[in-house]
Design an enzyme around this catalytic site. Structure first.
Site, PDB file in Angstrom:
ATOM      1  N   GLY A  22      -2.579  14.093 -19.761  1.00 21.36           N
ATOM      2  CA  GLY A  22      -1.562  13.230 -20.024  1.00 21.36           C
ATOM      3  C   GLY A  22      -2.123  12.125 -20.781  1.00 21.36           C
TER       4      GLY A  22
ATOM      5  N   CYS B 117      -1.694   1.860  -7.962  1.00 23.19           N
ATOM      6  CA  CYS B 117      -2.815   2.313  -6.973  1.00 23.19           C
ATOM      7  C   CYS B 117      -3.799   2.990  -7.571  1.00 23.19           C
ATOM      8  CB  CYS B 117      -1.995   3.427  -5.903  1.00 23.19           C
ATOM      9  SG  CYS B 117      -0.794   2.563  -4.858  1.00 23.19           S
TER      10      CYS B 117
ATOM     11  N   PHE C  29      -2.222  18.040  -9.813  1.00 19.67           N
ATOM     12  CA  PHE C  29      -2.876  17.062 -10.307  1.00 19.67           C
ATOM     13  C   PHE C  29      -4.051  17.721 -11.275  1.00 19.67           C
ATOM     14  CE2 PHE C  29      -0.879  14.587  -7.269  1.00 19.67           C
ATOM     15  CZ  PHE C  29      -1.081  13.399  -7.811  1.00 19.67           C
TER      16      PHE C  29
ATOM     17  N   GLU D  61       5.536   6.982  -5.078  1.00 21.29           N
ATOM     18  CA  GLU D  61       6.774   6.247  -5.455  1.00 21.29           C
ATOM     19  C   GLU D  61       7.542   7.300  -6.237  1.00 21.29           C
ATOM     20  OE1 GLU D  61       5.874   2.699  -7.910  1.00 21.29           O
ATOM     21  OE2 GLU D  61       4.571   2.026  -6.401  1.00 21.29           O
TER      22      GLU D  61
HETATM   23  N1  LIG Z   1       3.220   1.379  -4.238  1.00 17.47           N
HETATM   24  C1  LIG Z   1       2.682   2.373  -3.874  1.00 17.47           C
HETATM   25  O1  LIG Z   1       3.070   3.534  -4.070  1.00 17.47           O
HETATM   26  C2  LIG Z   1       1.648   2.481  -2.505  1.00 17.47           C
HETATM   27  C3  LIG Z   1       1.273   3.503  -1.864  1.00 17.47           C
HETATM   28  C4  LIG Z   1       0.343   3.528  -0.991  1.00 17.47           C
HETATM   29  C5  LIG Z   1      -0.314   2.429  -0.624  1.00 17.47           C
HETATM   30  N2  LIG Z   1       0.080   1.125  -1.376  1.00 17.47           N
HETATM   31  C6  LIG Z   1      -0.579  -0.066  -0.955  1.00 17.47           C
HETATM   32  O2  LIG Z   1       0.219  -0.925  -0.164  1.00 17.47           O
HETATM   33  C7  LIG Z   1       0.218  -2.261  -0.434  1.00 17.47           C
HETATM   34  C8  LIG Z   1       1.467  -2.836  -0.912  1.00 17.47           C
HETATM   35  O3  LIG Z   1       1.887  -2.018  -2.160  1.00 17.47           O
HETATM   36  P1  LIG Z   1       3.372  -2.313  -2.744  1.00 17.47           P
HETATM   37  O4  LIG Z   1       3.222  -1.341  -3.926  1.00 17.47           O
HETATM   38  O5  LIG Z   1       4.232  -2.065  -1.909  1.00 17.47           O
HETATM   39  O6  LIG Z   1       3.291  -3.817  -3.374  1.00 17.47           O
HETATM   40  P2  LIG Z   1       4.454  -4.642  -3.889  1.00 17.47           P
HETATM   41  O7  LIG Z   1       3.624  -5.451  -5.052  1.00 17.47           O
HETATM   42  O8  LIG Z   1       5.572  -3.847  -4.296  1.00 17.47           O
HETATM   43  O9  LIG Z   1       5.026  -5.667  -2.695  1.00 17.47           O
HETATM   44  C9  LIG Z   1       4.130  -6.452  -1.999  1.00 17.47           C
HETATM   45  C10 LIG Z   1       5.154  -7.483  -1.341  1.00 17.47           C
HETATM   46  O10 LIG Z   1       4.247  -8.348  -0.718  1.00 17.47           O
HETATM   47  C11 LIG Z   1       4.930  -9.791  -0.614  1.00 17.47           C
HETATM   48  N3  LIG Z   1       3.975 -10.722   0.023  1.00 17.47           N
HETATM   49  C12 LIG Z   1       2.669 -11.189  -0.576  1.00 17.47           C
HETATM   50  N4  LIG Z   1       2.215 -11.904   0.176  1.00 17.47           N
HETATM   51  C13 LIG Z   1       2.914 -11.856   1.399  1.00 17.47           C
HETATM   52  C14 LIG Z   1       2.760 -12.559   2.599  1.00 17.47           C
HETATM   53  N5  LIG Z   1       1.740 -13.465   3.083  1.00 17.47           N
HETATM   54  N6  LIG Z   1       3.757 -12.277   3.698  1.00 17.47           N
HETATM   55  C15 LIG Z   1       4.840 -11.510   3.227  1.00 17.47           C
HETATM   56  N7  LIG Z   1       4.902 -11.042   2.142  1.00 17.47           N
HETATM   57  C16 LIG Z   1       3.861 -10.895   1.018  1.00 17.47           C
HETATM   58  C17 LIG Z   1       5.195  -9.974  -1.965  1.00 17.47           C
HETATM   59  O11 LIG Z   1       5.900 -10.775  -2.312  1.00 17.47           O
HETATM   60  C18 LIG Z   1       5.702  -8.520  -2.349  1.00 17.47           C
HETATM   61  O12 LIG Z   1       7.335  -8.427  -2.379  1.00 17.47           O
HETATM   62  C19 LIG Z   1      -0.905  -2.467  -1.419  1.00 17.47           C
HETATM   63  O13 LIG Z   1      -2.374  -2.636  -0.671  1.00 17.47           O
HETATM   64  C20 LIG Z   1      -1.048  -1.070  -2.214  1.00 17.47           C
HETATM   65  O14 LIG Z   1      -2.079  -0.536  -2.764  1.00 17.47           O
HETATM   66  C21 LIG Z   1       0.860   1.324  -2.382  1.00 17.47           C
END
Ligand SMILES: NC(=O)c1ccc[n+]([C@@H]2O[C@H](COP(=O)([O-])OP(=O)(O)OC[C@H]3O[C@@H](n4cnc5c(N)ncnc54)[C@H](O)[C@@H]3O)[C@@H](O)[C@H]2O)c1
Length: 446
Positions: free
Chosen positions: A253, A260, A249, A152
């Site tokens: 802090g 995550c 890393f 992010e």
């Molecule tokens: N945010 C990060 O930096 C990051 C990095 C790598 C991996 N991930 C992984 O990726 C996944 C998503 O993370 P994120 O941060 O994007 O989550 P987020 O919470 O920002 O977004 C998830 C979205 O999925 C939607 N959602 C839930 N159920 C649904 C369904 N059945 N159909 C359609 N949409 C649906 C929610 O409304 C939400 O908008 C997680 O498993 C997370 O661990 C996140």
């Protein structure tokens, strides 16, 4: 190709938009109608550098669409990405219900042979469980693992220039489609890892836990520095100069946060338990992180005497710079603890003030407020705690900080060790870093 991304969050939105930019026709599906409405109105619901421009451009070109369900012609997509949330369960496991719900929707709507690529972070064996589920569909759907590694704050550039791509697929057909999809990013050699779904799923948890482990180890060392008089800056430089270890890393802090690391470290420990393998390092990493959050609270309390009735200013509310994400952020933890102990909190963040304010319920109302200008947070406050190293906090006006804070020699806690203690102290402020002892602090920069 024609693609669908389930989940218009940080991962789904960036993946969908990035794929549209590469020339594919993309539909982003989310169950949150408000989010979809905003996207269709041209409002991007998250802050991610470069994303808004990219979304606008691809929407204008007609390649990027948003909807609450799969609509034609996307029921004839080539690949369905699942990028929905996998939040922690009460016992530290990963809740994969949203992944299963998305899989069910794909099985119901897909009208032709396609791949289902799981980008969400999921426990080992989830792809196989999803495969069983989608086998009920009328068309052939193959489930593959394609975990996401975006950071992010740098998600858009990570999409176009990833460190690596991991593809976990069982058939050569699926591997070919995935290779073709990612070919424009020109990854080769060890940066493109093609494996089976279970190994691919584990790579994601192993990577996040390894990084979190380094941070937690440095945080533990910072606490040792605090009591022994050693200086964590010197320890970091000395340790990081070993090319086998590397410099990244290794910053002490207030503890890691975000959506995550905290959940993935616990999920790995949980996965080990479920299979009778103890993941001691993951468990210790999580425990050390909780202790670090308690250490920061203790630093503030020790320096202020009692915090009851005091007002504390927080600079940096997001879990890291360049994002508006406050999930598990150190600022949330500190603010809650301070209010529980009778203090009031006023926060500032260049992007995350609104998400931070939303995270507090009515009970905290009035006790936690946010301001638009960082120096306004200081008026009448007894201390300033810096928790996120945004660029705009790197060279503040310490004389102005001194003028605005209350007391003869007000406290400044540098939770990210970004300020030179001498600069802070020469303006009549008290400096407290993380693992930077006071006498060493005064010497640093001499
Ligand atoms: N945010 C990060 O930096 C990051 C990095 C790598 C991996 N991930 C992984 O990726 C996944 C998503 O993370 P994120 O941060 O994007 O989550 P987020 O919470 O920002 O977004 C998830 C979205 O999925 C939607 N959602 C839930 N159920 C649904 C369904 N059945 N159909 C359609 N949409 C649906 C929610 O409304 C939400 O908008 C997680 O498993 C997370 O661990 C996140």
């Amino acid at each position: 190709m024609r693609l669908v991304a389930f989940g218009a969050g940080y991962v789904g939105l960036v993946t969908g938009t990035g794929m549209a930019e590469l020339g594919h026709e993309v539909l982003c599906v989310d169950i949150d109608p408000e989010k979809i409405q905003r996207l269709n109105d041209g409002v991007v619901p998250i802050y991610e550098p470069g994303l808004t421009d990219l979304i606008r451009r691809n929407e204008r070109s007609g390649r990027l669409h948003f909807s609450v369900e799969v609509t034609p012609p996307f029921d004839e997509a080539d690949v369905y990405f699942i990028a929905v949330g996998t939040p922690p369960t009460d016992d530290g496991g990963a809740d994969v219900r949203a992944v299963m719900a998305a899989a069910d929707q794909i099985a119901r709507t897909a009208k032709r042979k396609a791949l289902v690529a799981i980008k969400s972070t999921v426990p080992v064996g989830t792809c196989d469980a999803v495969q069983e589920r989608v086998n009920r569909a009328n068309v052939a759907l193959e489930v593959v693992s394609n975990p996401e590694f975006l950071k992010e704050g740098a998600a858009v550039s990570d999409f176009f220039r990833p460190d690596r791509i991991i593809l976990g697929a069982r058939t050569e057909d699926a591997r070919q489609i995935l290779r073709r999809l990612y070919a424009p990013l020109q990854l080769s050699g060890e940066r493109l890892v093609v494996t089976d779904p279970r190994s691919s799923e584990l790579v994601k948890y192993a990577s996040n836990t390894m990084l979190a482990m380094r941070v937690s180890f440095m945080n533990e060392l910072s606490r040792l520095c605090h009591v022994t008089g050693a200086d964590i800056h010197a320890v970091r430089l000395g340790v990081g100069s070993d090319s086998r270890i590397g410099k990244r890393f290794l910053y002490a802090g207030p503890g890691y946060g975000g959506s995550c690391f905290p959940k993935d470290v616990q999920a790995l420990a949980h996965l080990g338990k479920a299979h009778g393998v103890s993941m001691r390092l993951a468990e210790a990493t999580h425990a050390a992180n909780q202790e670090q959050a308690a250490f920061v609270i203790q630093l503030v309390e020790e320096a202020l005497g009692s915090v009851s009735g005091k007002r504390v200013a927080l600079w940096g509310l997001a879990f890291k710079p360049e994002t508006d994400d406050v999930r598990e952020s150190p600022a949330l933890k500190l603010a809650r603890a301070l209010v529980e102990h009778g203090a009031t909190v006023v926060g500032h963040d260049p992007e995350a003030s609104a998400t931070f304010a939303r995270a507090f319920d009515d009970k905290m109302n009035g006790k936690v407020t946010v301001v638009d200008r960082e120096y306004d947070a200081l008026d009448g406050a007894d201390a300033l705690v810096l928790l996120t190293e945004w660029r705009s906090y790197r060279a503040p006006n310490f004389a102005e900080i001194k003028r605005r804070l209350r007391g003869v020699r007000p406290l400044v806690v540098d939770g990210r060790n970004i300020w030179a203690p001498r600069d802070v102290e020469s303006e009549g402020l008290r400096y407290q870093g993380i693992g930077v002892p006071r006498q060493a602090a005064s010497r640093k920069g001499d």
